[in-house]
Design a protein around this motif. Structure first.
Motif, PDB file in Angstrom:
ATOM      1  N   LYS A   1       0.762  -1.260  -0.045  1.00 57.05           N
ATOM      2  CA  LYS A   1      -0.068   0.057  -0.046  1.00 57.05           C
ATOM      3  C   LYS A   1       0.722   1.365  -0.204  1.00 57.05           C
ATOM      4  N   ALA A   2       2.201   1.280   0.032  1.00 56.82           N
ATOM      5  CA  ALA A   2       3.046   2.446   0.070  1.00 56.82           C
ATOM      6  C   ALA A   2       2.929   3.109  -1.086  1.00 56.82           C
ATOM      7  N   SER A   3       3.205   4.263  -1.049  1.00 50.39           N
ATOM      8  CA  SER A   3       3.120   5.393  -2.124  1.00 50.39           C
ATOM      9  C   SER A   3       4.452   5.975  -2.230  1.00 50.39           C
ATOM     10  N   ILE A   4       4.680   6.651  -3.336  1.00 49.83           N
ATOM     11  CA  ILE A   4       5.748   7.591  -3.606  1.00 49.83           C
ATOM     12  C   ILE A   4       5.321   9.268  -3.804  1.00 49.83           C
ATOM     13  N   PRO A   5       6.114   9.906  -3.154  1.00 51.40           N
ATOM     14  CA  PRO A   5       5.576  11.474  -3.268  1.00 51.40           C
ATOM     15  C   PRO A   5       5.583  11.984  -4.715  1.00 51.40           C
ATOM     16  N   GLU A   6       4.855  12.809  -4.904  1.00 53.36           N
ATOM     17  CA  GLU A   6       4.730  13.467  -6.535  1.00 53.36           C
ATOM     18  C   GLU A   6       6.113  13.907  -6.573  1.00 53.36           C
ATOM     19  N   GLY A   7       6.668  13.733  -7.884  1.00 49.93           N
ATOM     20  CA  GLY A   7       7.900  13.872  -8.397  1.00 49.93           C
ATOM     21  C   GLY A   7       8.544  12.936  -8.975  1.00 49.93           C
ATOM     22  N   PHE A   8       8.161  11.856  -8.501  1.00 49.54           N
ATOM     23  CA  PHE A   8       8.883  10.506  -8.763  1.00 49.54           C
ATOM     24  C   PHE A   8       8.375  10.384  -9.986  1.00 49.54           C
ATOM     25  N   ARG A   9       9.174   9.943 -11.040  1.00 54.14           N
ATOM     26  CA  ARG A   9       9.038   9.532 -12.579  1.00 54.14           C
ATOM     27  C   ARG A   9       8.794   8.101 -12.479  1.00 54.14           C
ATOM     28  N   GLY A  10       7.241   7.856 -12.419  1.00 55.75           N
ATOM     29  CA  GLY A  10       6.842   6.673 -12.640  1.00 55.75           C
ATOM     30  C   GLY A  10       6.173   6.349 -14.128  1.00 55.75           C
ATOM     31  N   ARG A  11       5.022   5.681 -14.052  1.00 56.12           N
ATOM     32  CA  ARG A  11       4.262   5.525 -14.967  1.00 56.12           C
ATOM     33  C   ARG A  11       4.035   6.530 -15.947  1.00 56.12           C
ATOM     34  N   PRO A  12       4.044   6.517 -17.086  1.00 57.02           N
ATOM     35  CA  PRO A  12       4.066   7.733 -18.264  1.00 57.02           C
ATOM     36  C   PRO A  12       2.450   7.629 -18.500  1.00 57.02           C
ATOM     37  N   VAL A  13       1.992   8.665 -18.946  1.00 62.16           N
ATOM     38  CA  VAL A  13       0.401   8.852 -19.706  1.00 62.16           C
ATOM     39  C   VAL A  13       0.842   9.730 -20.941  1.00 62.16           C
ATOM     40  N   ILE A  14       0.075   9.157 -21.820  1.00 61.49           N
ATOM     41  CA  ILE A  14       0.249   9.996 -23.283  1.00 61.49           C
ATOM     42  C   ILE A  14      -1.192  10.449 -23.646  1.00 61.49           C
ATOM     43  N   ALA A  15      -1.298  11.741 -23.737  1.00 64.44           N
ATOM     44  CA  ALA A  15      -2.834  12.340 -23.707  1.00 64.44           C
ATOM     45  C   ALA A  15      -3.532  11.821 -25.006  1.00 64.44           C
ATOM     46  N   LYS A  16      -4.738  11.590 -25.241  1.00 62.79           N
ATOM     47  CA  LYS A  16      -5.370  11.318 -26.409  1.00 62.79           C
ATOM     48  C   LYS A  16      -5.443  12.508 -27.252  1.00 62.79           C
ATOM     49  N   GLY A  17      -5.438  12.094 -28.677  1.00 62.39           N
ATOM     50  CA  GLY A  17      -5.464  13.245 -29.921  1.00 62.39           C
ATOM     51  C   GLY A  17      -3.907  13.843 -29.903  1.00 62.39           C
TER      52      GLY A  17
END
Length: 252
Positions: free
Chosen positions: A22-38
């Motif tokens: 259940k552990a999370s990593i703070p914002e700023g960590f370079r994790g899973r990328p997301v590419i916008a639609k369109g």
């Protein structure tokens, strides 16, 4: 002296992460990328041009995390169109699942149907691994070492690194596999008793990374086996590695 040590312990508090699932990593960590639609063809070409490791694919457009260096040059060039989340759950059991397509924002998961039955039957409660640095820069190796420290303590799940392949249940390979290490990897693999698993940890191990295509590499061994787990990242975070192993072995 003992009183000073007690004061230090009290000041530091509890350092271990209670639940690694259940552990999370703070914002700023370079994790899973997301590419916008369109995303437009011009934007696709821009992303391809700035990527140092040729990680982007075309027709259809996508980002191969097995090649991605997580440098974020694409996100800097296309703000709002490509972003890196802090999702550290990146390990998969199938190479093709490392492809991120535009308009898709969903977690990466280990496909249980692609996991060999003997892995969960034999290694569901304990797993001993031999880590081999095959020409790595020591970044992935340092993160794997950290997986066993007081913060992460993967040993609580029965997962440990051992010194000899003859005492191991599988190999964890880091580095792009230099010419001098290809035969050594084969020898090490042959020394591990069957059934055994193979984990590729880090971009360099999965694809060669920025060294892909170099005449100094020899990835014959990698190309002749079927890895059981791919753990992307440059380097992969300890939580990425540990949760990937837990998913592979079916631990809840």
């Amino acid at each position: 002296m003992p009183l000073n040590i007690i004061k230090i312990f009290r000041r530091h508090g509890r350092q271990s992460i209670k639940d690694l699932r259940k552990a999370s990593i703070p914002e700023g960590f370079r994790g899973r990328p997301v590419i916008a639609k369109g995303i437009t063809p011009e934007e696709e070409n821009l992303a391809i041009s700035v990527c140092p490791s040729a990680a982007f694919l075309s027709l259809p457009f996508g980002l191969d995390l097995g090649k991605c260096e997580f440098c974020m040059e694409c996100a800097f060039a296309l703000p709002g169109k490509i972003r890196f989340t802090n999702d550290h759950r990146l390990a998969v059991s199938r190479r093709e699942d490392l492809i991120i397509h535009s308009g898709v924002d969903k977690p990466l998961l280990v496909d249980s149907t692609a996991v060999r039955k003997e892995i969960r039957s034999y290694f569901g409660h304990a797993l001993k691994l031999r880590q081999v640095s095959a020409g790595g820069d020591n970044s992935a190796e340092m993160e794997l070492n950290a997986a066993g420290n007081v913060n992460f303590d993967m040993g609580r799940y029965g997962i440990e690194f051992v010194a000899s392949p003859r005492h191991a249940d599988g190999l964890v390979i880091t580095g792009p596999v230099s010419g001098n290490m290809d035969e050594a990897l084969q020898i090490c693999y042959d020394a591990v008793p069957s059934p055994k698993i193979v984990v590729l940890a880090g971009t360099a191990a999965i694809s060669g990374g920025i060294f892909s295509g170099s005449p100094e590499l020899c990835r014959t061994f990698i190309e002749t086996i079927k890895p059981d787990l791919y753990v992307p990242g440059n380097p992969p975070h300890p939580l990425t590695f540990i949760n990937g192993i837990l998913d592979l072995t079916g631990r809840k």
